[in-house]
Motif scaffolding. Sequence first.
Motif, short mmCIF file in Angstrom:
data_model
loop_
_atom_site.label_atom_id
_atom_site.label_comp_id
_atom_site.label_asym_id
_atom_site.label_seq_id
_atom_site.Cartn_x
_atom_site.Cartn_y
_atom_site.Cartn_z
N ARG A 1 22.58 57.26 56.54
CA ARG A 1 22.05 57.03 56.05
C ARG A 1 20.50 56.22 56.75
O ARG A 1 19.68 56.97 56.18
CB ARG A 1 22.28 56.62 54.47
N SER B 1 26.55 61.37 54.62
CA SER B 1 25.71 60.75 54.30
C SER B 1 24.70 61.10 54.87
O SER B 1 23.20 60.89 54.12
CB SER B 1 26.15 58.99 54.73
N ASN C 1 12.08 51.15 46.90
CA ASN C 1 13.04 52.44 47.87
C ASN C 1 14.26 52.06 48.34
O ASN C 1 14.48 51.11 49.01
CB ASN C 1 12.03 53.03 49.33
N SER D 1 19.99 62.11 52.40
CA SER D 1 18.59 61.10 52.54
C SER D 1 17.60 61.82 53.13
O SER D 1 17.91 63.01 53.46
CB SER D 1 19.09 60.06 52.88
N LYS D 2 16.14 61.56 53.02
CA LYS D 2 15.01 61.77 53.90
C LYS D 2 13.86 60.64 54.15
O LYS D 2 14.62 59.69 54.19
CB LYS D 2 14.24 62.42 52.68
N ILE E 1 19.49 50.07 51.39
CA ILE E 1 20.19 50.77 51.14
C ILE E 1 21.36 49.52 50.51
O ILE E 1 22.19 48.90 50.92
CB ILE E 1 20.88 51.11 53.09
N ARG F 1 18.64 58.88 59.06
CA ARG F 1 18.14 59.79 58.79
C ARG F 1 16.96 58.80 57.74
O ARG F 1 16.01 59.71 58.55
CB ARG F 1 18.75 60.32 57.03
N LEU F 2 17.09 57.83 57.25
CA LEU F 2 15.85 56.94 56.62
C LEU F 2 15.08 56.97 57.56
O LEU F 2 13.60 56.64 58.08
CB LEU F 2 16.38 55.69 56.65
N TYR G 1 13.06 48.71 52.18
CA TYR G 1 13.63 50.07 51.63
C TYR G 1 15.50 49.18 51.84
O TYR G 1 15.45 48.71 52.50
CB TYR G 1 13.82 51.69 52.94
N THR H 1 18.09 53.75 48.19
CA THR H 1 19.21 54.79 48.64
C THR H 1 20.70 54.36 47.83
O THR H 1 20.98 53.23 48.86
CB THR H 1 18.72 54.80 49.98
#
Length: 329
Positions: A147, A22, A127, A26-27, A111, A150-151, A109, A129
């Motif tokens: 996830r 996971s 945004n 993502s970035k 998720i 990473r975000l 953001y 994900t």
Amino acid sequence: MSSLTKESFNNISNFGKMFLESYDGSKPIQRKRKNVIICGMGGSAITGNYLEALANFNKSKNQTLVWRSYNIPLFLNNEWIAIVISYSGNTEETLSMISQLQENEIETYVISSGGKLEKFAKNHDLNFTKIPSGYSPRFALPIIFGRAYRLTEILLNLHPISYQMRDHINNFDNLENLSLLGLISNSILSKIPIILSDNEFAVLSIRFRSQLNENSKLMAHNYVLPEFSHNAIVGFENLKHSNYCLVVIKSGKYENQRTRLHREFFEEYAKRKNIIVYSLESRFDNPLIQLLDITRKLDYISYNIALLSNIDPLAVKSIDELKRNLNKN
């Protein structure tokens, strides 16, 4: 054992691998000086507590706040970024919060695996994900956590996952060979569990208590040192029976030496009260790896108790009944 129950066990066994997969999907958000609020409920929101703990370990200069409610805090402004998490995408409290975030023009953001939250995010050009669907939210923690880690990697000054960290995470001990977990499971089966941690690892005591609630269908109590020593300890003075089991979660080298004295005192005090005492800690030093390692052990204990009790760990009848009631109003 149902196929879904088997899948849940596989999720616990593959906790580290699921986290890494996971994480790689993502970035990071390209911000350095923004405070972070994580909005969600239940098994989705607990990710925020993990991030909060790691932000502290990594000396993040940005404030981290976990929010579980229908309403967002009144003090939010453009100095904040919101991470909104709902695994199903249909959690009504979370949908209420994201609506208010947009009304207040807070950078957001999202998720989720889909649902109404995905539609809202796309309609408002947020945004978004997307994570895999088909899991119980509490067993999807490694997916959500990976996830979200990473975000927020840059925002919260978190360490990028190095090759050495990957090696450790990919090679956790096989859960089936950890006999201590079975011993703890059998003890808790007939006892009232008390979970004790220090403040740095408070997320683990919260996670374990909620997993015992949902997976094992047990009431449990979690406390945090040294605050525990200023109130809750007194409740054990007039203990009339020993129908308790104490599980102590240790933070290893991160434990404050004065807090350690509190912990050691109560461990001995509990034994004098005929309370069975177990302790859990990780053999790793890195705080992220410690949290992942201990979490999967705690999850296995709660899962194993359900199987020993012939209980479906995935069933949540009372929550389902509540949702039906809410839908009528």
